[in-house]
Design a protein around this motif. Structure first.
Motif, PDB file in Angstrom:
ATOM      1  N   SER A 273       0.856  -1.187   0.000  1.00 18.52           N
ATOM      2  CA  SER A 273       0.000   0.000   0.000  1.00 18.52           C
ATOM      3  C   SER A 273       0.893   1.238   0.000  1.00 18.52           C
ATOM      4  O   SER A 273       1.923   1.284   0.670  1.00 18.52           O
ATOM      5  CB  SER A 273      -0.918  -0.006   1.227  1.00 18.52           C
ATOM      6  OG  SER A 273      -0.168  -0.010   2.419  1.00 18.52           O
ATOM      7  N   LYS A 274       0.509   2.240  -0.780  1.00 10.31           N
ATOM      8  CA  LYS A 274       1.262   3.487  -0.916  1.00 10.31           C
ATOM      9  C   LYS A 274       2.736   3.192  -1.214  1.00 10.31           C
ATOM     10  O   LYS A 274       3.630   3.484  -0.417  1.00 10.31           O
ATOM     11  CB  LYS A 274       1.120   4.340   0.343  1.00 10.31           C
ATOM     12  CG  LYS A 274      -0.300   4.828   0.574  1.00 10.31           C
ATOM     13  CD  LYS A 274      -0.389   5.745   1.763  1.00 10.31           C
ATOM     14  CE  LYS A 274      -1.811   6.263   1.964  1.00 10.31           C
ATOM     15  NZ  LYS A 274      -1.934   7.141   3.137  1.00 10.31           N
ATOM     16  N   ILE A 275       2.955   2.605  -2.369  1.00  7.00           N
ATOM     17  CA  ILE A 275       4.304   2.199  -2.732  1.00  7.00           C
ATOM     18  C   ILE A 275       5.207   3.419  -2.881  1.00  7.00           C
ATOM     19  O   ILE A 275       4.782   4.492  -3.314  1.00  7.00           O
ATOM     20  CB  ILE A 275       4.286   1.366  -4.035  1.00  7.00           C
ATOM     21  CG1 ILE A 275       5.614   0.626  -4.219  1.00  7.00           C
ATOM     22  CG2 ILE A 275       3.955   2.236  -5.252  1.00  7.00           C
ATOM     23  CD1 ILE A 275       5.553  -0.450  -5.292  1.00  7.00           C
ATOM     24  N   SER A 276       6.462   3.257  -2.483  1.00  8.38           N
ATOM     25  CA  SER A 276       7.453   4.326  -2.593  1.00  8.38           C
ATOM     26  C   SER A 276       8.478   3.943  -3.656  1.00  8.38           C
ATOM     27  O   SER A 276       8.459   2.834  -4.192  1.00  8.38           O
ATOM     28  CB  SER A 276       8.149   4.546  -1.250  1.00  8.38           C
ATOM     29  OG  SER A 276       8.961   3.423  -0.927  1.00  8.38           O
ATOM     30  N   SER A 277       9.377   4.864  -3.922  1.00 10.66           N
ATOM     31  CA  SER A 277      10.414   4.575  -4.910  1.00 10.66           C
ATOM     32  C   SER A 277      11.266   3.396  -4.478  1.00 10.66           C
ATOM     33  O   SER A 277      11.820   2.668  -5.313  1.00 10.66           O
ATOM     34  CB  SER A 277      11.305   5.811  -5.114  1.00 10.66           C
ATOM     35  OG  SER A 277      11.881   6.223  -3.872  1.00 10.66           O
ATOM     36  N   ASP A 278      11.372   3.169  -3.162  1.00  6.79           N
ATOM     37  CA  ASP A 278      12.144   2.014  -2.677  1.00  6.79           C
ATOM     38  C   ASP A 278      11.494   0.693  -3.076  1.00  6.79           C
ATOM     39  O   ASP A 278      12.133  -0.358  -3.003  1.00  6.79           O
ATOM     40  CB  ASP A 278      12.265   2.065  -1.146  1.00  6.79           C
ATOM     41  CG  ASP A 278      13.087   3.259  -0.678  1.00  6.79           C
ATOM     42  OD1 ASP A 278      13.899   3.760  -1.483  1.00  6.79           O
ATOM     43  OD2 ASP A 278      12.915   3.687   0.474  1.00  6.79           O
ATOM     44  N   GLY A 279      10.212   0.731  -3.450  1.00  7.01           N
ATOM     45  CA  GLY A 279       9.534  -0.502  -3.858  1.00  7.01           C
ATOM     46  C   GLY A 279       9.918  -0.973  -5.243  1.00  7.01           C
ATOM     47  O   GLY A 279       9.554  -2.086  -5.652  1.00  7.01           O
ATOM     48  N   SER A 280      10.620  -0.144  -6.004  1.00  2.00           N
ATOM     49  CA  SER A 280      11.080  -0.576  -7.326  1.00  2.00           C
ATOM     50  C   SER A 280      12.059  -1.733  -7.173  1.00  2.00           C
ATOM     51  O   SER A 280      12.807  -1.820  -6.194  1.00  2.00           O
ATOM     52  CB  SER A 280      11.767   0.578  -8.056  1.00  2.00           C
ATOM     53  OG  SER A 280      10.846   1.579  -8.402  1.00  2.00           O
ATOM     54  N   GLY A 281      12.045  -2.636  -8.151  1.00  2.00           N
ATOM     55  CA  GLY A 281      13.001  -3.743  -8.140  1.00  2.00           C
ATOM     56  C   GLY A 281      12.409  -4.989  -8.756  1.00  2.00           C
ATOM     57  O   GLY A 281      11.301  -4.978  -9.297  1.00  2.00           O
ATOM     58  N   GLU A 282      13.157  -6.090  -8.670  1.00  2.00           N
ATOM     59  CA  GLU A 282      12.721  -7.365  -9.241  1.00  2.00           C
ATOM     60  C   GLU A 282      12.161  -8.259  -8.139  1.00  2.00           C
ATOM     61  O   GLU A 282      12.789  -8.449  -7.097  1.00  2.00           O
ATOM     62  CB  GLU A 282      13.897  -8.059  -9.940  1.00  2.00           C
ATOM     63  CG  GLU A 282      14.323  -7.357 -11.217  1.00  2.00           C
ATOM     64  CD  GLU A 282      15.301  -8.193 -12.025  1.00  2.00           C
ATOM     65  OE1 GLU A 282      16.011  -9.010 -11.398  1.00  2.00           O
ATOM     66  OE2 GLU A 282      15.341  -8.041 -13.257  1.00  2.00           O
ATOM     67  N   TYR A 283      10.976  -8.804  -8.414  1.00  2.00           N
ATOM     68  CA  TYR A 283      10.274  -9.661  -7.458  1.00  2.00           C
ATOM     69  C   TYR A 283      10.044 -11.025  -8.110  1.00  2.00           C
ATOM     70  O   TYR A 283       9.861 -11.141  -9.322  1.00  2.00           O
ATOM     71  CB  TYR A 283       8.928  -9.066  -7.069  1.00  2.00           C
ATOM     72  CG  TYR A 283       8.995  -7.794  -6.266  1.00  2.00           C
ATOM     73  CD1 TYR A 283       8.766  -7.798  -4.904  1.00  2.00           C
ATOM     74  CD2 TYR A 283       9.268  -6.563  -6.882  1.00  2.00           C
ATOM     75  CE1 TYR A 283       8.807  -6.614  -4.162  1.00  2.00           C
ATOM     76  CE2 TYR A 283       9.321  -5.379  -6.145  1.00  2.00           C
ATOM     77  CZ  TYR A 283       9.086  -5.419  -4.788  1.00  2.00           C
ATOM     78  OH  TYR A 283       9.133  -4.254  -4.059  1.00  2.00           O
ATOM     79  N   LYS A 284       9.987 -12.061  -7.263  1.00  2.00           N
ATOM     80  CA  LYS A 284       9.569 -13.384  -7.724  1.00  2.00           C
ATOM     81  C   LYS A 284       8.940 -14.107  -6.537  1.00  2.00           C
ATOM     82  O   LYS A 284       9.140 -13.732  -5.374  1.00  2.00           O
ATOM     83  CB  LYS A 284      10.746 -14.184  -8.285  1.00  2.00           C
ATOM     84  CG  LYS A 284      11.849 -14.501  -7.293  1.00  2.00           C
ATOM     85  CD  LYS A 284      12.989 -15.240  -7.979  1.00  2.00           C
ATOM     86  CE  LYS A 284      14.158 -15.474  -7.014  1.00  2.00           C
ATOM     87  NZ  LYS A 284      15.306 -16.129  -7.687  1.00  2.00           N
ATOM     88  N   CYS A 285       8.148 -15.127  -6.834  1.00  2.00           N
ATOM     89  CA  CYS A 285       7.554 -15.917  -5.753  1.00  2.00           C
ATOM     90  C   CYS A 285       8.091 -17.336  -5.809  1.00  2.00           C
ATOM     91  O   CYS A 285       8.449 -17.859  -6.873  1.00  2.00           O
ATOM     92  CB  CYS A 285       6.025 -15.905  -5.818  1.00  2.00           C
ATOM     93  SG  CYS A 285       5.283 -16.686  -7.268  1.00  2.00           S
ATOM     94  N   LYS A 286       8.151 -17.950  -4.648  1.00  2.00           N
ATOM     95  CA  LYS A 286       8.596 -19.341  -4.503  1.00  2.00           C
ATOM     96  C   LYS A 286       7.392 -20.161  -4.051  1.00  2.00           C
ATOM     97  O   LYS A 286       6.733 -19.833  -3.063  1.00  2.00           O
ATOM     98  CB  LYS A 286       9.713 -19.438  -3.479  1.00  2.00           C
ATOM     99  CG  LYS A 286      10.164 -20.865  -3.172  1.00  2.00           C
ATOM    100  CD  LYS A 286      11.193 -20.861  -2.041  1.00  2.00           C
ATOM    101  CE  LYS A 286      11.604 -22.274  -1.662  1.00  2.00           C
ATOM    102  NZ  LYS A 286      12.553 -22.275  -0.520  1.00  2.00           N
ATOM    103  N   SER A 287       7.087 -21.221  -4.800  1.00  2.00           N
ATOM    104  CA  SER A 287       5.950 -22.091  -4.500  1.00  2.00           C
ATOM    105  C   SER A 287       6.496 -23.452  -4.071  1.00  2.00           C
ATOM    106  O   SER A 287       7.284 -24.067  -4.790  1.00  2.00           O
ATOM    107  CB  SER A 287       5.074 -22.232  -5.751  1.00  2.00           C
ATOM    108  OG  SER A 287       3.987 -23.089  -5.524  1.00  2.00           O
ATOM    109  N   ILE A 288       6.080 -23.932  -2.884  1.00  2.00           N
ATOM    110  CA  ILE A 288       6.638 -25.180  -2.362  1.00  2.00           C
ATOM    111  C   ILE A 288       5.552 -26.006  -1.677  1.00  2.00           C
ATOM    112  O   ILE A 288       4.696 -25.475  -0.966  1.00  2.00           O
ATOM    113  CB  ILE A 288       7.816 -24.888  -1.388  1.00  2.00           C
ATOM    114  CG1 ILE A 288       8.448 -26.189  -0.886  1.00  2.00           C
ATOM    115  CG2 ILE A 288       7.363 -24.013  -0.217  1.00  2.00           C
ATOM    116  CD1 ILE A 288       9.728 -25.970  -0.105  1.00  2.00           C
TER     117      ILE A 288
END
Length: 389
Positions: A273-288
């Protein structure tokens, strides 16, 4: 079986009244077969023949069911509401006593007898033991949990061995399995896949009864793991952003979220919620799950924001002497990159991140600042003073 007649000899009369079974001096009833296993909702033919001494005439024939109790009048099943619409006598009043019973139910499992009555007051005969009818339904026997790649056997079971030769047919989710028929009441699934999961039922070809469906649950590790982002368009600082991990697995997988090499969240939904510039980047999820794990591909969050932290650096940083070359650098954090303009006093004197003055003169003394602007906003640096010696 019993026979009651009125012969002249007292000894013979005694034997007949005592209820002798089977064949007795020309009196008999035979059944073929004497044991029947029938499928629920099917039609059963109980084949039967009978004999009696010459000189007698048949007045009445009927079928009844056990138990037979002494002194209790036997019920004619054709007068029984539970049987009257389903029972059809196919025989005659001579030798054939075959009967047909349709739409049999589990409650019809009994021993059935044929009885005939002659014109002589003592000439009555019941064919005992009679025909044993067992009515069965079908049940699918299946392992509760199987793993992808296993070989699995499903069995179509009945409580007794069907008298008629049976050809078993199978369906999954109410759809026939390519008209597959298996005479030995087993369905073999080699190297099961997740697509084999479903509700299986069996039936006998030519019959309406279908077994209750049984769920086959195929377990497998996570696959087809991906991430969706909402909103899917441009993300601006201050927006709420939702990342959804899409994963196909059985049982359902546990989900964790990774940004860079750091775990930042868990659960199928990751909300910022209310994303900031620090929220930029690469994301991925791990499913196990207990059968394996899988990562999604990286997705990039590119957060747009107006200029911030705008400042000016001067090189050289020490004393500046007339004739020196001086460089002013506008430092600005923004996304997308900002356009830079340089202001001395109230006048724009240059543009671009670097403002260079070669062979500076006393006229160049004064206060400078840079203006950083993009489509999301603008910001000025603080003033810096060039003091020319």
């Amino acid at each position: 079986m019993s026979v009651r007649m009125a012969p002249p000899l007292p000894l013979i009369l005694l034997l007949m009244i005592s209820g002798v079974s089977g064949y007795y001096w020309g009196w008999s009833v035979s059944y073929s077969p004497s044991h029947i296993c029938a499928l629920k909702d099917s039609t059963v033919i109980m084949r039967c023949t009978y004999t009696y001494p010459t000189g007698y005439k048949i007045k009445k024939v009927f079928w009844t069911k056990g138990p037979i109790k002494e002194g209790v009048e036997l019920l004619d099943l054709s007068n029984d509401p539970e049987y009257s619409q389903r029972l059809q006598y196919l025989g005659d009043k001579q030798q054939n006593c075959t009967v047909r019973l349709s739409h049999v139910t589990l409650k019809d499992s009994h021993m059935y007898y044929f009885r005939f009555i002659t014109d002589d007051p003592g000439g009555k005969w019941t064919g005992a033991p009679g025909v044993t009818l067992n009515v069965t339904d079908l049940q699918v026997e299946s392992p509760k949990r199987v793993t992808e790649g296993d070989s699995v056997t499903l069995r179509c079971k009945s409580s007794c061995a069907l008298t008629d030769r049976a050809t078993f047919i199978w369906s999954r989710n109410s759809q026939p399995l390519t008209e597959r028929r298996d005479r030995n009441n087993e369905l073999l699934l080699q190297s099961v896949r997740r697509e084999d999961s479903g509700r299986y039922s069996c039936a006998v070809d030519g019959h309406t009864h279908i077994s209750p469906a049984v769920q086959l649950n195929v377990m497998y590790p996570p696959k087809s793991v991906s991430v969706s982002i909402s909103p899917s368009g441009v993300i601006v600082e201050g927006d709420s952003v939702t990342l959804n991990c899409i994963s196909d697995s059985n049982p359902p997988a546990e989900i964790s979220w990774i940004k860079g090499g750091t775990i930042v969240g868990s659960g199928r939904i990751y909300n910022i919620s209310k994303i900031s510039s620090d929220g930029s980047g690469e994301y991925k999820c791990k499913s196990i799950n207990e059968y394996g794990e899988k990562y999604s591909d990286n997705v990039t969050l590119n957060v747009m924001y107006p200029p911030k932290n705008v400042s000016v650096s001067i090189s050289p940083s020490g004393v500046i002497v007339e004739g020196d070359s001086v460089t002013l650098n506008c430092i600005s954090d923004s996304n997308p990159h900002a356009e830079i303009s340089w202001i001395k006093g109230g006048t724009i004197v240059g543009s671009g991140r670097i403002f260079s003055i070669s062979k500076i003169s006393s006229d160049d003394s004064g206060e400078y600042k840079c203006k950083s602007i993009n489509e999301y906003g603008e910001k000025y640096s603080d003033n810096v003073t060039l003091n020319i010696m």
